[in-house]
Design a protein around this motif. Structure first.
Motif, PDB file in Angstrom:
ATOM      1  N   MET A 166       0.836  -1.203   0.000  1.00 43.74           N
ATOM      2  CA  MET A 166       0.000   0.000   0.000  1.00 43.74           C
ATOM      3  C   MET A 166       0.872   1.256   0.000  1.00 43.74           C
ATOM      4  O   MET A 166       0.549   2.229  -0.686  1.00 43.74           O
ATOM      5  N   GLN A 167       1.971   1.223   0.735  1.00 39.37           N
ATOM      6  CA  GLN A 167       2.885   2.366   0.754  1.00 39.37           C
ATOM      7  C   GLN A 167       3.506   2.571  -0.617  1.00 39.37           C
ATOM      8  O   GLN A 167       3.612   3.705  -1.096  1.00 39.37           O
ATOM      9  N   GLN A 168       3.905   1.479  -1.279  1.00 40.22           N
ATOM     10  CA  GLN A 168       4.481   1.586  -2.616  1.00 40.22           C
ATOM     11  C   GLN A 168       3.461   2.125  -3.606  1.00 40.22           C
ATOM     12  O   GLN A 168       3.786   2.967  -4.449  1.00 40.22           O
ATOM     13  N   ILE A 169       2.215   1.658  -3.507  1.00 40.37           N
ATOM     14  CA  ILE A 169       1.156   2.149  -4.391  1.00 40.37           C
ATOM     15  C   ILE A 169       0.941   3.636  -4.165  1.00 40.37           C
ATOM     16  O   ILE A 169       0.840   4.420  -5.118  1.00 40.37           O
ATOM     17  N   SER A 170       0.895   4.027  -2.897  1.00 37.53           N
ATOM     18  CA  SER A 170       0.713   5.444  -2.568  1.00 37.53           C
ATOM     19  C   SER A 170       1.867   6.284  -3.112  1.00 37.53           C
ATOM     20  O   SER A 170       1.651   7.359  -3.686  1.00 37.53           O
ATOM     21  N   ASP A 171       3.091   5.781  -2.948  1.00 39.42           N
ATOM     22  CA  ASP A 171       4.261   6.507  -3.458  1.00 39.42           C
ATOM     23  C   ASP A 171       4.213   6.634  -4.976  1.00 39.42           C
ATOM     24  O   ASP A 171       4.510   7.702  -5.533  1.00 39.42           O
ATOM     25  N   LEU A 172       3.813   5.556  -5.654  1.00 36.86           N
ATOM     26  CA  LEU A 172       3.741   5.595  -7.121  1.00 36.86           C
ATOM     27  C   LEU A 172       2.622   6.527  -7.601  1.00 36.86           C
ATOM     28  O   LEU A 172       2.781   7.224  -8.602  1.00 36.86           O
ATOM     29  N   GLN A 173       1.496   6.537  -6.883  1.00 36.19           N
ATOM     30  CA  GLN A 173       0.420   7.463  -7.242  1.00 36.19           C
ATOM     31  C   GLN A 173       0.880   8.903  -7.065  1.00 36.19           C
ATOM     32  O   GLN A 173       0.598   9.760  -7.914  1.00 36.19           O
ATOM     33  N   GLN A 174       1.597   9.170  -5.987  1.00 36.45           N
ATOM     34  CA  GLN A 174       2.114  10.516  -5.754  1.00 36.45           C
ATOM     35  C   GLN A 174       3.093  10.894  -6.858  1.00 36.45           C
ATOM     36  O   GLN A 174       3.044  12.006  -7.388  1.00 36.45           O
TER      37      GLN A 174
ATOM     38  N   GLY B 157       3.105   9.712  -9.874  1.00 37.91           N
ATOM     39  CA  GLY B 157       2.307   9.923 -11.083  1.00 37.91           C
ATOM     40  C   GLY B 157       1.681  11.314 -11.102  1.00 37.91           C
ATOM     41  O   GLY B 157       1.666  11.988 -12.137  1.00 37.91           O
ATOM     42  N   ARG B 158       1.164  11.746  -9.949  1.00 35.98           N
ATOM     43  CA  ARG B 158       0.585  13.100  -9.872  1.00 35.98           C
ATOM     44  C   ARG B 158       1.655  14.156 -10.128  1.00 35.98           C
ATOM     45  O   ARG B 158       1.410  15.142 -10.833  1.00 35.98           O
ATOM     46  N   GLU B 159       2.834  13.951  -9.541  1.00 36.06           N
ATOM     47  CA  GLU B 159       3.920  14.912  -9.740  1.00 36.06           C
ATOM     48  C   GLU B 159       4.343  14.957 -11.207  1.00 36.06           C
ATOM     49  O   GLU B 159       4.592  16.043 -11.754  1.00 36.06           O
ATOM     50  N   LEU B 160       4.434  13.806 -11.851  1.00 39.21           N
ATOM     51  CA  LEU B 160       4.813  13.776 -13.267  1.00 39.21           C
ATOM     52  C   LEU B 160       3.743  14.426 -14.143  1.00 39.21           C
ATOM     53  O   LEU B 160       4.063  15.128 -15.102  1.00 39.21           O
ATOM     54  N   ALA B 161       2.466  14.192 -13.822  1.00 42.46           N
ATOM     55  CA  ALA B 161       1.392  14.823 -14.582  1.00 42.46           C
ATOM     56  C   ALA B 161       1.442  16.335 -14.423  1.00 42.46           C
ATOM     57  O   ALA B 161       1.249  17.090 -15.385  1.00 42.46           O
ATOM     58  N   GLU B 162       1.730  16.772 -13.205  1.00 39.20           N
ATOM     59  CA  GLU B 162       1.838  18.209 -12.948  1.00 39.20           C
ATOM     60  C   GLU B 162       3.024  18.798 -13.714  1.00 39.20           C
ATOM     61  O   GLU B 162       2.912  19.861 -14.327  1.00 39.20           O
ATOM     62  N   GLU B 163       4.135  18.095 -13.695  1.00 42.29           N
ATOM     63  CA  GLU B 163       5.317  18.554 -14.429  1.00 42.29           C
ATOM     64  C   GLU B 163       5.036  18.573 -15.936  1.00 42.29           C
ATOM     65  O   GLU B 163       5.446  19.500 -16.637  1.00 42.29           O
ATOM     66  N   ASN B 164       4.312  17.575 -16.415  1.00 40.86           N
ATOM     67  CA  ASN B 164       3.945  17.510 -17.831  1.00 40.86           C
ATOM     68  C   ASN B 164       3.083  18.715 -18.210  1.00 40.86           C
ATOM     69  O   ASN B 164       3.282  19.336 -19.258  1.00 40.86           O
ATOM     70  N   THR B 165       2.137  19.052 -17.353  1.00 44.18           N
ATOM     71  CA  THR B 165       1.278  20.206 -17.608  1.00 44.18           C
ATOM     72  C   THR B 165       2.103  21.487 -17.643  1.00 44.18           C
ATOM     73  O   THR B 165       1.909  22.331 -18.526  1.00 44.18           O
TER      74      THR B 165
END
Length: 165
Positions: A86-94, A96-104
């Motif tokens: 669950m911690q790894q999933i949470s870290d990967l989701q975070q 992913g959000r950071e990469l999407a934000e950087e992409n934007t």
């Protein structure tokens, strides 16, 4: 003279005590060694039992207790593993959000030129769409759009992976 005799007797007594003390210390150390050796043997036997080895001498009650202990340990292991997943999933989701934000942010920083940039994107999308077509749909399109009865040419182009036009 009495002083010398007293010193001699005191010294003699101290000598006797110093010889007895190592013997006492040696006995204490020997008993500690024996105790630790017994604990090591018990722990090794317990470990072998937990591994499922040397179980013949155990009673049903001892086996049931061991089963209960193993189930409890397994539940702890599974719980810890689930928490880590669950911690790894949470870290990967975070991430992913950071990469999407950087992409934007990067998209916003790109110069907004005429349609040249958009043409490249549209062409790339068409290529991807053409690659996704199944061989059956391409063959159907070839048969319906072609007046020739020579299927060998179309089959070769499909086999070679040449684009269909």
């Amino acid at each position: 003279m009495d002083e010398i005799i007293d010193k001699y007797s005191t010294h003699s007594k101290n000598l006797g005590k110093s010889q007895e003390k190592p013997a006492l210390d040696l006995n204490v150390e020997h008993s500690k060694y024996n105790s630790l050796n017994e604990q090591l043997a018990e722990a090794s036997l317990h470990l072998r039992h937990m591994r499922g080895e040397e179980l013949r001498g155990l009673s049903v009650g001892e086996l049931q207790q061991m089963e209960k202990d193993l189930e409890t340990g397994l539940q702890r292991v599974l719980s810890t593993k689930d928490q880590q997943f669950m911690q790894q999933i949470s870290d990967l989701q975070q991430k992913g959000r950071e990469l999407a934000e950087e992409n934007t942010l990067l998209r916003n920083q790109m110069p907004q030129g005429p349609t040249a940039g958009m043409m490249g994107v549209a062409e790339t999308e068409n290529v991807v769409t053409e690659d996704v077509l199944s061989s059956e749909s391409v063959t159907t399109a070839v048969h319906s759009g072609s007046s020739q009865d020579n299927d060998d040419g179309s089959d070769i182009s499909l086999k070679l992976g040449l684009p269909w036009k």
